[in-house]
Motif scaffolding. Structure first.
Motif, PDB file in Angstrom:
ATOM      1  N   SER A   1       0.837  -1.202   0.000  1.00 21.55           N
ATOM      2  CA  SER A   1       0.000   0.000   0.000  1.00 21.55           C
ATOM      3  C   SER A   1       0.873   1.253   0.000  1.00 21.55           C
ATOM      4  O   SER A   1       0.544   2.253  -0.653  1.00 21.55           O
ATOM      5  CB  SER A   1      -0.922   0.008   1.218  1.00 21.55           C
TER       6      SER A   1
ATOM      7  N   GLN B   1      -7.027   0.709  -0.195  1.00 24.44           N
ATOM      8  CA  GLN B   1      -7.381  -0.567   0.439  1.00 24.44           C
ATOM      9  C   GLN B   1      -8.593  -0.383   1.352  1.00 24.44           C
ATOM     10  O   GLN B   1      -9.504  -1.198   1.384  1.00 24.44           O
ATOM     11  CB  GLN B   1      -6.167  -1.063   1.232  1.00 24.44           C
TER      12      GLN B   1
ATOM     13  N   ASP C   1      -6.037  -1.130  -4.712  1.00 28.33           N
ATOM     14  CA  ASP C   1      -5.389  -1.794  -3.581  1.00 28.33           C
ATOM     15  C   ASP C   1      -6.354  -2.822  -2.987  1.00 28.33           C
ATOM     16  O   ASP C   1      -7.319  -2.455  -2.321  1.00 28.33           O
ATOM     17  CB  ASP C   1      -4.971  -0.756  -2.538  1.00 28.33           C
ATOM     18  N   GLU C   2      -6.096  -4.078  -3.283  1.00 31.31           N
ATOM     19  CA  GLU C   2      -6.881  -5.204  -2.775  1.00 31.31           C
ATOM     20  C   GLU C   2      -8.374  -5.086  -3.113  1.00 31.31           C
ATOM     21  O   GLU C   2      -9.226  -5.078  -2.209  1.00 31.31           O
ATOM     22  CB  GLU C   2      -6.695  -5.348  -1.257  1.00 31.31           C
TER      23      GLU C   2
HETATM   24 MG   LIG Z   1      -1.911  -2.904   2.065  1.00 29.04          MG
END
Ligand SMILES: [Mg+2]
Ligand SMILES: Nc1ncnc2c1ncn2[C@@H]1O[C@H](COP(=O)(O)OP(=O)(O)OP(=O)(O)O)[C@@H](O)[C@H]1O
Length: 236
Positions: A43, A85, A161-162
């Motif tokens: 991240s 995220q 992010d994810e």
């Molecule tokens: Mg992360």
């Protein structure tokens, strides 16, 4: 052409260094996927590109231009869109109002509404939710909204992010289908994915980050077939 480039980037927060001499290059039109253990700095790498982390040395380039240390607002204007995220929505606004917020840089309601309508065709699951308060969405619905909202600006580069975290398989497949589609339409994608096999299997290129350092770079297939990557980072 290289669209996004980090050259020997050392970065972190205040007095904390998280990334050490990180170099990566993402080519125009690619899907690139970053994998690595929890806390390895994935991240932070995205934040250092976008302007949410401090860059201590090295440089970030977009389309060859030095953009090191640009603010998030400048990054957005520069054609980058970023789904954090722990991205969030405005809970007291409706889904549609959240979409419009994603296009606030247009400063043009008509244009924002028209773009939102285009995206509802891409994300039919959002249509019936349009007038629902975003705070009442399920985790999966919220993630879809965050993703669609990030597309309001028709970004040149999208950082995710994810995107699949916490989603049930049905939604995960939808999200990955969308990522492929957005990429087919010309957006370069940089993805962080904890489901490393899934992430690498859609990616043209992958990077393995561990302890803030790039340990492996290769095509998605090369990394999936690399014994050491498999043993250390793919749990197999
Ligand atoms: Mg992360
Ligand atoms: N705002 C912050 N200030 C100080 N340290 C931070 C900050 N954000 C993250 N860190 C630290 O930086 C390191 C890397 O965190 P980061 O969130 O980049 O890892 P990650 O690879 O994304 O992990 P995960 O897979 O759990 O999301 C961690 O040690 C974390 O504690």
């Amino acid at each position: 052409m290289t669209l996004l480039e980090l050259n020997d980037v050392t970065a972190g927060y205040g007095n904390t260094t998280v990334l050490h001499d990180v170099s990566i290059a993402v080519e125009e039109g690619e899907i690139a996927c970053l994998i690595g253990p929890n806390g390895s700095g994935k991240s932070t790498l995205m934040k250092s590109i976008y302007g949410f982390a401090d860059i201590f040395s090295g440089e970030v380039r977009m389309e060859g231009e030095d953009v090191t240390g640009r603010s998030p607002q400048e990054s957005l204007k520069n054609g980058m869109s970023y789904v954090l995220q722990d991205a969030s929505v405005f809970p007291d606004m409706t889904v549609h109002e959240n979409m419009l917020m994603g296009g606030y840089v247009f400063n043009d309601d008509e244009r924002a509404n028209a773009r939102a309508e285009e995206l509802y065709e891409e994300f039919p699951a959002l249509v019936e939710l349009k007038s629902q308060k975003a705070g009442s969405l399920s985790g999966g619905q919220r993630r879809l909204l965050e993703f669609a909202r990030a597309l309001m600006v028709e970004p040149e580069v999208m950082m995710l992010d994810e995107p699949s975290i916490g989603l049930e398989p049905k939604y995960i497949d939808q999200v990955f289908d969308r990522i492929r589609k957005v990429n087919d339409l010309g957006t370069t994608v940089l993805l962080v994915e904890q489901n490393a096999e899934k992430g690498l299997s859609v990616a043209d290129k992958g990077f393995v980050l561990a302890s803030g350092e790039i340990k492996f770079t290769g095509t998605g297939t090369e990394l999936l077939n690399n014994d050491e990557v498999g043993r250390l980072y793919l749990g197999g």
